[in-house]
Write an enzyme that holds these catalytic residues in place. Structure first.
Site, PDB file in Angstrom:
ATOM      1  CG  HIS A 180      -2.116  -0.929   1.016  1.00 37.43           C
ATOM      2  ND1 HIS A 180      -2.901  -1.377   2.061  1.00 37.43           N
ATOM      3  CD2 HIS A 180      -2.633  -1.516  -0.102  1.00 37.43           C
ATOM      4  CE1 HIS A 180      -3.838  -2.176   1.599  1.00 37.43           C
ATOM      5  NE2 HIS A 180      -3.698  -2.275   0.295  1.00 37.43           N
TER       6      HIS A 180
ATOM      7  CG  HIS B 268      -3.774  -5.208  -8.031  1.00 40.45           C
ATOM      8  ND1 HIS B 268      -3.405  -3.949  -7.625  1.00 40.45           N
ATOM      9  CD2 HIS B 268      -4.684  -5.634  -7.127  1.00 40.45           C
ATOM     10  CE1 HIS B 268      -4.057  -3.622  -6.523  1.00 40.45           C
ATOM     11  NE2 HIS B 268      -4.836  -4.613  -6.200  1.00 40.45           N
TER      12      HIS B 268
END
Length: 406
Positions: free
Chosen positions: A243, A374
């Site tokens: 993240h 992703h």
């Protein structure tokens, strides 16, 4: 190195069978077959709709196939996944469209905005109306008076759990960037900036860029949250290097999107990337990023998740694009080599979604290969300009932005 165009075509091809249910896109197993043990999740349906909208704009599937798949997703989010009685979107429904999880999550709603934005750019029927509705629901119910994200609500969009999270906020920033570019309304960029300024320039910076992921209702960090469940797929204990990487590139997208970006966006993007590499990359002596680390920078969950490597690739590419510094391109090539060597599954398709600490396929946090979001977009983000968002860049010919509500 990876041939990005060929790999995007391969990933889009792997994802086609996920459209097996009229209610949305299914979770896929290791071989790319729908997993009957899973319901139809709004977040997967939205992410796959986003991918197929991009695939249509790029011509990654034969004929009109990608456009039809994107339209399938828009119909699902306008139909079975949408709560037409109380508003918003269910977390999940059965394959025949019956609600299963009626929680209303900011995370899923952010992806509805992203998917609808990409659908508008790709000219998918119904995407305009879906985007207008999703933005209205998000602004009315999932942003508090200070513009920060409310993580989840009950079905009636009333009270929710006593929790705030960085993950849903991060994807809301991604969604608002897309909405701002597609609609031409810079207010969405400003809302994204306010969220990022709080969580990154305030909270993350004050914690040495080890961003806390979990908070109480007053946004005080809960540093021991899920200490007994360190490998949770959405709310793991500790710092999540992946993240930090994802936020790093989002700050650079913000920097490229704002007419007068604050200087801290690039400064913090650099710092987040540096911290992620420092505590996450080969932190246990094995190649790859560990999933989570403790607050003293030590590995906690040593599994290697594919999305972390994908975000590392995208962040390194974005930093190289913004700064021109070769060290970031060196990192990009290093991450791409890791992905090609360990994650790309040439036998069954897609990328392995999880590896163990020795880079062998594993299924502790994730089972199967739920979607390609992703992997697909990271290959593009690492190579294309930072703004506007991918769907607007890929749209040909370039069209003027539409007005919200038009």
């Amino acid at each position: 190195m990876i041939d990005a165009d060929a790999e995007c075509r391969r990933l889009a091809g792997f994802a086609r069978p996920s459209a097996a249910s009229p209610a949305g896109f299914w979770w896929l197993d290791e071989s790319g077959h729908p997993d009957p043990a899973e319901p139809v999740h709004t977040w997967i349906t939205a992410r796959m709709t986003h991918v197929f909208a991009l695939a249509h704009l790029r011509g990654d599937l034969p004929g009109s196939e990608a456009a039809e798949l994107a339209a399938h997703g828009i119909r699902a989010m306008s139909g079975a996944l949408r709560d037409d009685e109380l508003g918003g979107w269910y977390a999940s429904v059965s394959t025949d469209g019956e609600p299963i999880d009626t929680l209303k999550e900011a995370y899923a709603h952010a992806f509805v905005i992203l998917a609808a934005s990409s659908g508008v750019a790709a000219g998918v029927p119904g995407a305009d109306a879906l985007l207008d509705e999703a933005l209205g629901v998000m602004q009315q119910h999932f942003l508090d008076d200070s513009g920060r994200v409310v993580d989840s609500l009950e079905r009636d969009l009333g009270s929710g759990e006593a929790y705030r999270g960085a993950n849903s906020s991060m994807h809301t920033v991604e969604a608002f960037l897309a909405a701002g570019d597609v609609t031409g309304d810079g207010a969405w960029h400003q809302r994204a900036l306010a969220i990022a300024e709080h969580l990154i320039h305030d909270v993350a910076r004050s914690h040495g860029y080890d961003l806390p992921e979990h908070f109480d209702l007053s946004w005080s960090p809960l540093l021991d949250y899920n200490a007994d469940r360190p490998g949770d797929p959405f709310r793991p204990y500790g710092c999540t290097p992946g993240h930090l990487l994802e936020w790093s590139r989002l700050l650079l997208h913000l920097d490229a999107s704002l007419p007068q970006p604050p200087s801290w966006l690039v400064e913090d993007a650099r710092a987040l990337f540096a911290r992620a590499v420092e505590v996450g990359w080969s932190a246990d002596g094995e190649t790859g990023f560990v999933y989570t680390t403790s607050w003293d920078g030590k590995p906690v969950t040593r599994l290697r998740l594919h999305w972390v490597a994908a975000e590392a690739l995208a962040a390194a590419g974005a930093l190289h694009t913004r700064t021109g510094e070769t060290t970031y391109d060196d990192w990009r090539q290093r991450f791409e080599a890791y992905i090609e060597t360990h994650l790309v599954d040439r036998e069954h398709g897609n990328w392995h979604h999880e590896l163990d600490e020795h880079n062998r396929p594993s299924h502790v946090v994730w089972h199967g290969k739920p979607d390609v979001y992703h992997a697909y977009q990271a290959l593009l983000l690492a190579r294309l300009p930072l703004a506007p968002v991918l769907s607007v860049q890929l749209r040909q010919p370039q069209e003027p932005p539409r007005e919200v509500g038009s």
